[in-house]
Design a protein around this motif. Sequence first.
Motif, PDB file in Angstrom:
ATOM      1  N   CYS A  66       7.118   1.968   2.264  1.00 34.03           N
ATOM      2  CA  CYS A  66       5.956   2.829   2.065  1.00 34.03           C
ATOM      3  C   CYS A  66       4.670   2.029   1.865  1.00 34.03           C
ATOM      4  N   VAL A  67       3.608   2.479   2.500  1.00 36.78           N
ATOM      5  CA  VAL A  67       2.287   1.869   2.351  1.00 36.78           C
ATOM      6  C   VAL A  67       1.263   2.979   2.155  1.00 36.78           C
ATOM      7  N   TYR A  68       0.143   2.617   1.572  1.00 40.32           N
ATOM      8  CA  TYR A  68      -0.966   3.561   1.412  1.00 40.32           C
ATOM      9  C   TYR A  68      -1.929   3.375   2.569  1.00 40.32           C
ATOM     10  N   SER A  69      -2.231   4.459   3.250  1.00 36.24           N
ATOM     11  CA  SER A  69      -3.132   4.419   4.390  1.00 36.24           C
ATOM     12  C   SER A  69      -4.556   4.087   3.959  1.00 36.24           C
ATOM     13  N   LYS A  70      -5.274   3.395   4.850  1.00 33.14           N
ATOM     14  CA  LYS A  70      -6.693   3.126   4.603  1.00 33.14           C
ATOM     15  C   LYS A  70      -7.471   4.417   4.389  1.00 33.14           C
ATOM     16  N   LYS A  71      -7.028   5.491   5.059  1.00 33.77           N
ATOM     17  CA  LYS A  71      -7.745   6.758   4.972  1.00 33.77           C
ATOM     18  C   LYS A  71      -7.676   7.371   3.582  1.00 33.77           C
ATOM     19  N   HIS A  72      -6.630   7.007   2.828  1.00 38.34           N
ATOM     20  CA  HIS A  72      -6.462   7.589   1.494  1.00 38.34           C
ATOM     21  C   HIS A  72      -6.579   6.541   0.390  1.00 38.34           C
ATOM     22  N   MET A  73      -6.944   5.322   0.747  1.00 44.39           N
ATOM     23  CA  MET A  73      -6.990   4.238  -0.225  1.00 44.39           C
ATOM     24  C   MET A  73      -7.940   4.543  -1.385  1.00 44.39           C
ATOM     25  N   CYS A  74      -9.087   5.154  -1.099  1.00 47.94           N
ATOM     26  CA  CYS A  74     -10.113   5.365  -2.128  1.00 47.94           C
ATOM     27  C   CYS A  74     -10.219   6.825  -2.576  1.00 47.94           C
ATOM     28  N   ASP A  75      -9.192   7.627  -2.272  1.00 53.78           N
ATOM     29  CA  ASP A  75      -9.238   9.036  -2.683  1.00 53.78           C
ATOM     30  C   ASP A  75      -9.415   9.166  -4.197  1.00 53.78           C
ATOM     31  N   VAL A  76      -8.676   8.328  -4.937  1.00 50.59           N
ATOM     32  CA  VAL A  76      -8.778   8.306  -6.400  1.00 50.59           C
ATOM     33  C   VAL A  76      -9.181   6.886  -6.793  1.00 50.59           C
ATOM     34  N   PRO A  77     -10.450   6.659  -7.118  1.00 50.53           N
ATOM     35  CA  PRO A  77     -10.959   5.303  -7.368  1.00 50.53           C
ATOM     36  C   PRO A  77     -10.132   4.491  -8.355  1.00 50.53           C
ATOM     37  N   GLU A  78      -9.641   5.113  -9.420  1.00 51.31           N
ATOM     38  CA  GLU A  78      -8.901   4.358 -10.426  1.00 51.31           C
ATOM     39  C   GLU A  78      -7.510   3.915  -9.948  1.00 51.31           C
ATOM     40  N   LEU A  79      -7.074   4.414  -8.806  1.00 49.77           N
ATOM     41  CA  LEU A  79      -5.766   4.039  -8.282  1.00 49.77           C
ATOM     42  C   LEU A  79      -5.854   3.014  -7.147  1.00 49.77           C
ATOM     43  N   VAL A  80      -7.049   2.600  -6.794  1.00 49.10           N
ATOM     44  CA  VAL A  80      -7.229   1.695  -5.661  1.00 49.10           C
ATOM     45  C   VAL A  80      -6.467   0.385  -5.858  1.00 49.10           C
ATOM     46  N   ASP A  81      -6.601  -0.238  -7.037  1.00 51.47           N
ATOM     47  CA  ASP A  81      -5.921  -1.511  -7.289  1.00 51.47           C
ATOM     48  C   ASP A  81      -4.411  -1.356  -7.217  1.00 51.47           C
ATOM     49  N   MET A  82      -3.873  -0.282  -7.778  1.00 46.82           N
ATOM     50  CA  MET A  82      -2.435  -0.037  -7.726  1.00 46.82           C
ATOM     51  C   MET A  82      -1.949   0.101  -6.295  1.00 46.82           C
ATOM     52  N   SER A  90       4.858  -4.331  -0.140  1.00 49.63           N
ATOM     53  CA  SER A  90       5.512  -3.865   1.088  1.00 49.63           C
ATOM     54  C   SER A  90       5.339  -4.881   2.216  1.00 49.63           C
ATOM     55  N   LEU A  91       4.158  -5.506   2.273  1.00 52.65           N
ATOM     56  CA  LEU A  91       3.890  -6.516   3.303  1.00 52.65           C
ATOM     57  C   LEU A  91       4.814  -7.718   3.124  1.00 52.65           C
ATOM     58  N   LYS A  92       4.994  -8.155   1.883  1.00 51.88           N
ATOM     59  CA  LYS A  92       5.886  -9.284   1.610  1.00 51.88           C
ATOM     60  C   LYS A  92       7.332  -8.939   1.962  1.00 51.88           C
ATOM     61  N   GLU A  93       7.744  -7.717   1.645  1.00 53.26           N
ATOM     62  CA  GLU A  93       9.102  -7.285   1.966  1.00 53.26           C
ATOM     63  C   GLU A  93       9.318  -7.246   3.478  1.00 53.26           C
ATOM     64  N   MET A  94       8.294  -6.776   4.201  1.00 51.41           N
ATOM     65  CA  MET A  94       8.388  -6.738   5.652  1.00 51.41           C
ATOM     66  C   MET A  94       8.525  -8.138   6.238  1.00 51.41           C
ATOM     67  N   ALA A  95       7.754  -9.086   5.699  1.00 53.77           N
ATOM     68  CA  ALA A  95       7.825 -10.470   6.173  1.00 53.77           C
ATOM     69  C   ALA A  95       9.215 -11.051   5.935  1.00 53.77           C
ATOM     70  N   LEU A  96       9.806 -10.763   4.774  1.00 51.91           N
ATOM     71  CA  LEU A  96      11.157 -11.253   4.471  1.00 51.91           C
ATOM     72  C   LEU A  96      12.181 -10.664   5.429  1.00 51.91           C
ATOM     73  N   LEU A  97      12.062  -9.385   5.724  1.00 50.61           N
ATOM     74  CA  LEU A  97      12.985  -8.736   6.654  1.00 50.61           C
ATOM     75  C   LEU A  97      12.897  -9.362   8.043  1.00 50.61           C
ATOM     76  N   LEU A  98      11.673  -9.587   8.498  1.00 52.27           N
ATOM     77  CA  LEU A  98      11.485 -10.156   9.825  1.00 52.27           C
ATOM     78  C   LEU A  98      12.052 -11.576   9.915  1.00 52.27           C
ATOM     79  N   ARG A  99      11.976 -12.325   8.832  1.00 52.08           N
ATOM     80  CA  ARG A  99      12.528 -13.680   8.842  1.00 52.08           C
ATOM     81  C   ARG A  99      14.048 -13.676   8.983  1.00 52.08           C
ATOM     82  N   ARG A 100      14.676 -12.616   8.527  1.00 55.28           N
ATOM     83  CA  ARG A 100      16.133 -12.505   8.672  1.00 55.28           C
ATOM     84  C   ARG A 100      16.535 -12.222  10.115  1.00 55.28           C
ATOM     85  N   GLY A 101      15.636 -11.597  10.887  1.00 55.58           N
ATOM     86  CA  GLY A 101      15.928 -11.244  12.267  1.00 55.58           C
ATOM     87  C   GLY A 101      16.729  -9.960  12.379  1.00 55.58           C
TER      88      GLY A 101
END
Length: 264
Positions: A66-82, A90-101
């Motif tokens: 799961c990722v947060y879309s750019k379109k909804h990233m700033c919907d709630v300002p206090e949640l942007v950092d989270m 999620s990006l790191k997990e994806m990179a690990l998966l791809l390294r496994r092949g």
Amino acid sequence: MDTRVKKGHNVVLMSNHQTEADPAVIALLLEKTNPHMAENMIYIAGDRVVSDPLCKPFSMGRNLLCVYSKKHMCDVPELVDMKRRANTRSLKEMALLLRRGSQIIWIAPSGGRDRPDPATHEWQPAPFDVASVDNMRRLVQHAGVPGHIYPLAILCYDIMPPPPQVEKEIGEKRVISFHGAGLSIAPEISYSDIALGGDEEEAKSVYAKALYDSVNEQYKVLKAAVHGKQGLGASTPTILLSQPWTYVTRTRSGGQSNQKVQNQ
């Protein structure tokens, strides 16, 4: 495509996105002809598939990152950092998966669902975000194992169409119905074949456009087959339609093209 995955290669499907039911529809259309893909595909999904009660059932049994879309990233300002931290995980997990092949990953680089044109009211794939396409391409390139990127088109919006405008809040009004659906996967598009020399930023745009144009071409054929009621007669010289229970492969230049369309 399945053969490459079983040899340890990674496969990424760059797709348009119609509803939160897309993962379930894709799995159903593939389960007869490509059961390994149907069972093992990983979907890069927005947070609504696990936070919206109406959408959760369509995600059950599917492999999701799961990722947060750019379109909804700033919907709630206090949640942007989270949200940004969650996307980094999620990006790191994806990179690990791809390294496994041997990974099959579906991603919609438009960052949201397709919507009808305000002037014509016709549905069409939303434009791909160049940065999203390039980020995924670089992840595949630097995984350390062979990787391949294919354009995929899906038509299923009548099953659960999104509202005409982008909604900020969970709980948008939805209508669910029974309708035909179609799926098409075109041959691989290689960055090295598309972006030969020239400006790097321009090359990224050219590659994203090549993927999008292929998805758009396939979508038009699916639309003619399903909404135009042409069925298998909507096939073209490069896009061969079949039903999941009568799957046919087309050979091209002496080998399997991996191009197929299934609709029901």
